[in-house]
Design an enzyme around this catalytic site. Sequence first.
Site, PDB file in Angstrom:
ATOM      1  N   ILE A  40       0.883  -1.157   0.000  1.00  0.00           N
ATOM      2  CA  ILE A  40       0.000   0.000   0.000  1.00  0.00           C
ATOM      3  C   ILE A  40       0.924   1.212   0.000  1.00  0.00           C
ATOM      4  CG2 ILE A  40      -0.214  -0.132   2.519  1.00  0.00           C
ATOM      5  CD1 ILE A  40      -2.926   1.206   2.319  1.00  0.00           C
ATOM      6  N   SER A  41       0.715   2.133  -0.934  1.00  0.00           N
ATOM      7  CA  SER A  41       1.616   3.275  -1.084  1.00  0.00           C
ATOM      8  C   SER A  41       1.548   4.196   0.122  1.00  0.00           C
ATOM      9  CB  SER A  41       1.261   4.075  -2.339  1.00  0.00           C
ATOM     10  OG  SER A  41       1.478   3.327  -3.502  1.00  0.00           O
TER      11      SER A  41
END
Length: 225
Positions: free
Chosen positions: A68-69
Amino acid sequence: MRQARIREMLRVIESEFAYAAPITGRAALDERVMAAMGKVPRDEFVPSALKSAAFADNALPIGDGQTISQPFIVALMTDLLEPGEDDVVLEVGTGSGYQTAILSTLVRKVYSIEVLPDLAQKAAERLRRLGYENVETHTGNGYLGLPERAPFDGIIVTAAASHLPPPLIEQLKPGGRMVIPIGLPYMHQELMVVEKDKEDETRTRSVLGVAFVPLTGGRGDGREE
């Protein structure tokens, strides 16, 4: 407790955005984007063991070799897309569904495609459970987009391709824009904005150096097909 952590996340995002402004050319985040970042509970989109780190400005593993960025990058990419309330947007790389949820609060419809079946199923269930009703998820090769749902006002790609995917450019509506990281896997990559004008001509510009997992599934990473 959650609200305090969200406020701190937003403070860090604003600070990072101001610091990067000379590079990105954007002085401040759109208020709608900041509101979306404050509204979507990031801790719902990370593994249970990492919930304590959910609001830190870091990328986190979500399984299957994916991440997840970091919140700053999610906010920046969303801001660069310049989503409108009536837009129909394609997301390539559903992942945990966090970016999907952010977009869901900003546009009329989000189509999201994920190449990994397990991630796709979990994200679809999570988005449904959390009430994001204007989202349609698909399992498949994101390099090819979703021609049956095109054209799109905007396209956001959350994994790095070695080049601009022609199918995605074709599916972008005239006047639309795409935000996509371009570069070789685990090497230097550039976050790019692609704009298509009314005559179907495209222009691209580099915004920022980034590091994303590679876009996989047939020509996406330059090593397949």
